[in-house]
Design a protein around this motif. Structure first.
Motif, mmCIF file in Angstrom:
data_model
loop_
_atom_site.group_PDB
_atom_site.id
_atom_site.type_symbol
_atom_site.label_atom_id
_atom_site.label_comp_id
_atom_site.label_asym_id
_atom_site.label_seq_id
_atom_site.Cartn_x
_atom_site.Cartn_y
_atom_site.Cartn_z
ATOM 1 N N TYR A 120 -33.524 -110.597 37.366
ATOM 2 C CA TYR A 120 -33.814 -110.562 35.964
ATOM 3 C C TYR A 120 -34.445 -109.474 35.442
ATOM 4 C CZ TYR A 120 -32.962 -115.800 36.025
ATOM 5 O OH TYR A 120 -32.501 -117.020 36.239
ATOM 6 N N GLY A 121 -35.212 -108.725 36.449
ATOM 7 C CA GLY A 121 -35.696 -107.431 35.985
ATOM 8 C C GLY A 121 -36.898 -107.790 35.074
ATOM 9 N N ILE A 128 -38.706 -117.653 32.236
ATOM 10 C CA ILE A 128 -37.590 -116.855 32.349
ATOM 11 C C ILE A 128 -36.466 -118.261 32.710
ATOM 12 C CG2 ILE A 128 -35.947 -115.609 33.790
ATOM 13 C CD1 ILE A 128 -38.352 -113.708 34.274
ATOM 14 N N ASP A 129 -35.407 -118.534 32.066
ATOM 15 C CA ASP A 129 -34.759 -119.339 32.150
ATOM 16 C C ASP A 129 -33.130 -118.561 32.734
ATOM 17 O OD1 ASP A 129 -33.377 -118.728 30.060
ATOM 18 O OD2 ASP A 129 -34.100 -120.467 28.894
ATOM 19 N N GLU A 130 -32.294 -119.588 33.085
ATOM 20 C CA GLU A 130 -31.030 -119.032 33.664
ATOM 21 C C GLU A 130 -30.162 -118.148 32.628
ATOM 22 O OE1 GLU A 130 -32.308 -122.132 34.226
ATOM 23 O OE2 GLU A 130 -32.342 -122.482 36.252
ATOM 24 N N HIS A 131 -30.509 -118.387 31.463
ATOM 25 C CA HIS A 131 -29.854 -117.745 30.309
ATOM 26 C C HIS A 131 -30.178 -116.390 30.051
ATOM 27 C CE1 HIS A 131 -27.391 -121.266 29.245
ATOM 28 N NE2 HIS A 131 -28.641 -122.079 28.984
ATOM 29 N N VAL A 134 -29.772 -110.210 32.925
ATOM 30 C CA VAL A 134 -29.863 -110.082 34.080
ATOM 31 C C VAL A 134 -29.860 -108.426 34.152
ATOM 32 C CG1 VAL A 134 -28.678 -109.548 36.358
ATOM 33 C CG2 VAL A 134 -28.714 -111.941 35.111
ATOM 34 N N ASP A 135 -30.967 -107.959 34.809
ATOM 35 C CA ASP A 135 -31.215 -106.437 34.854
ATOM 36 C C ASP A 135 -31.840 -106.002 36.165
ATOM 37 O OD1 ASP A 135 -31.471 -103.698 34.101
ATOM 38 O OD2 ASP A 135 -33.262 -104.079 32.855
ATOM 39 N N PRO A 136 -30.925 -106.239 37.040
ATOM 40 C CA PRO A 136 -31.545 -105.720 38.587
ATOM 41 C C PRO A 136 -31.953 -104.300 38.736
ATOM 42 C CG PRO A 136 -28.993 -106.042 38.747
ATOM 43 C CD PRO A 136 -29.706 -106.446 37.278
ATOM 44 N N GLN A 137 -33.527 -104.261 39.125
ATOM 45 C CA GLN A 137 -34.067 -102.849 39.162
ATOM 46 C C GLN A 137 -33.636 -102.062 40.679
ATOM 47 O OE1 GLN A 137 -35.478 -101.367 36.187
ATOM 48 N NE2 GLN A 137 -34.554 -102.849 35.083
ATOM 49 N N PHE A 139 -32.333 -101.751 44.707
ATOM 50 C CA PHE A 139 -31.028 -101.972 45.299
ATOM 51 C C PHE A 139 -30.922 -103.550 45.959
ATOM 52 C CE2 PHE A 139 -31.198 -97.256 45.728
ATOM 53 C CZ PHE A 139 -30.341 -96.988 44.727
ATOM 54 N N TYR A 140 -32.128 -104.187 46.361
ATOM 55 C CA TYR A 140 -32.080 -105.430 46.865
ATOM 56 C C TYR A 140 -31.543 -106.174 45.745
ATOM 57 C CZ TYR A 140 -34.425 -110.006 47.876
ATOM 58 O OH TYR A 140 -34.363 -111.309 48.033
ATOM 59 N N ALA A 141 -32.098 -106.140 44.493
ATOM 60 C CA ALA A 141 -31.699 -107.074 43.286
ATOM 61 C C ALA A 141 -30.263 -106.872 43.019
ATOM 62 C CB ALA A 141 -32.565 -106.983 42.190
ATOM 63 N N ILE A 142 -29.981 -105.759 43.313
ATOM 64 C CA ILE A 142 -28.680 -105.302 42.881
ATOM 65 C C ILE A 142 -27.409 -106.049 43.952
ATOM 66 C CG2 ILE A 142 -26.514 -103.612 42.579
ATOM 67 C CD1 ILE A 142 -28.760 -101.824 41.590
ATOM 68 N N SER A 143 -27.861 -105.798 45.064
ATOM 69 C CA SER A 143 -27.140 -106.460 46.281
ATOM 70 C C SER A 143 -27.143 -108.090 46.025
ATOM 71 C CB SER A 143 -27.572 -106.025 47.539
ATOM 72 O OG SER A 143 -29.023 -106.576 47.970
#
Ligand SMILES: NC(=O)c1ccc[n+]([C@@H]2O[C@H](COP(=O)([O-])OP(=O)(O)OC[C@H]3O[C@@H](n4cnc5c(N)ncnc54)[C@H](O)[C@@H]3O)[C@@H](O)[C@H]2O)c1
Length: 308
Positions: A120-121, A128-131, A134-137, A139-143
């Protein structure tokens, strides 16, 4: 029903394995023991010491013919992902795609994936809900997010239920304290060893969810055979300074905490709504932070004194 559980020797995985066995599932584990050991593997479970990147994993799908895959094995360190993004991508994204391919070719009916609140970033609103965007910051979050996209796409193309569980901060017995995620375990061990605790900031909040609740959520996802994205969280915001206070009070150890400035890029507040999991997976956390801390402290005392 047979479940192929990757990362089943790890912190969350070993609790998931126990939950599944208690519900009568046959469990087969693949784990390369990169950040775990066989200590907490439940008795009588078939175990393959194997890397998920290894091509021989395909032969496990062919011989074991699992009905369900729960995929927890991962490179879990944000810091390491920033140093070695390709390794992180290989383990967290590419190996997941390979597992999905084997799952599709071998008649697996559901693929459950351990994702993270990190996708979510910076929060735009709380909880934070599922809507939430998404903003992965890292590389772990991106992967992790890239793996989510593959899982959803495989779910559309094949007869596989794609279940994505976004965990908040998981804590509890068996967590590896050498990693960066185990703040609860680290604080407990520091106090046991009478070492000073260094806390960066302190007012930042996190959503701590107890590992046994997370394991039940994984089992519920399988029992309900529900596809989609679900936050698995406590929906409770706790400041790190409050966490430290609770732990030190419970342990009756008046250790010294040194508060340093916030680290760059650190989220100020985080809390995840678990309403969707409540409705669709018929799951809610049973553990209050107080009860969860009691069990966790007991575990680390045993571990520290060498009785387990
Ligand atoms: N602990 C948390 O707070 C948290 C939060 C969000 C998401 N998650 C996710 O939950 C999952 C489980 O995390 P955990 O906290 O139990 O960590 P963990 O390190 O205890 O468990 C990961 C397991 O995967 C195994 N593993 C790692 N790389 C492997 C590989 N290439 N092949 C085979 N096995 C491999 C490790 O040996 C370990 O047993 C991970 O996917 C993690 O990203 C954890």
């Amino acid at each position: 029903m047979k479940v192929l559980l990757t990362g089943g020797a790890g912190f969350i995985g070993s609790h998931v394995a126990e939950q599944l066995v208690s519900h009568g599932y046959e469990v087969v584990i693949i784990d390369n023991l990169a950040s775990s050991s066989k200590t907490y593997l439940p008795e009588g479970i078939k175990f393959y010491e194997m890397d998920i990147n290894d091509f021989t994993v395909e032969s496990i799908f062919k011989s074991e013919k699992p009905d369900i895959v729960i995929h927890l094995a991962a490179q879990t360190s944000v810091v390491h992902s920033m140093k070695e993004p390709y390794f992180d991508f290989q383990t967290n994204t590419a190996a997941t795609v390979k597992l999905l391919q084997y799952a599709a070719e071998n008649g697996v009916r559901q693929f459950v994936f351990a994702s993270s609140a990190a996708v979510y970033g910076e929060p735009v609103y709380l909880p934070i809900d599922e809507h939430h965007s998404v903003d992965p910051q890292s590389f772990y979050a991106i992967s992790k997010y890239a793996a989510e996209l593959y899982i959803t796409a495989f779910g559309k193309q094949h007869d596989i239920t794609p279940t994505i569980l976004r965990f908040s901060n998981v804590y509890g017995p068996r967590q590896n304290t050498s990693g960066e995620a185990g703040v609860v375990g680290i604080l407990i061990l520091k106090l046991l060893q009478k070492e000073n605790c260094i806390i960066y900031g302190g007012k930042q909040t996190r959503d701590f969810v107890f590992v046994k609740d997370v394991a039940i959520a994984c089992a519920k996802a399988v029992i309900e055979n529900k596809g989609g994205i679900f936050n698995i969280s406590s929906n409770t915001e706790l400041a790190i300074s409050e966490l430290y206070k609770s732990v030190s009070e419970k342990m009756s150890i008046d250790g010294e905490a040194f508060f340093h400035p916030y680290r760059e890029g650190e989220l100020v507040r985080s809390v995840l709504s678990n309403e969707k999991a409540g409705k669709e997976l018929v799951w809610k956390p049973n553990y209050s932070i107080s009860k969860g801390l009691d069990e966790t402290i007991e575990h680390y005392i045993h571990r520290y004194t060498g009785s387990i």
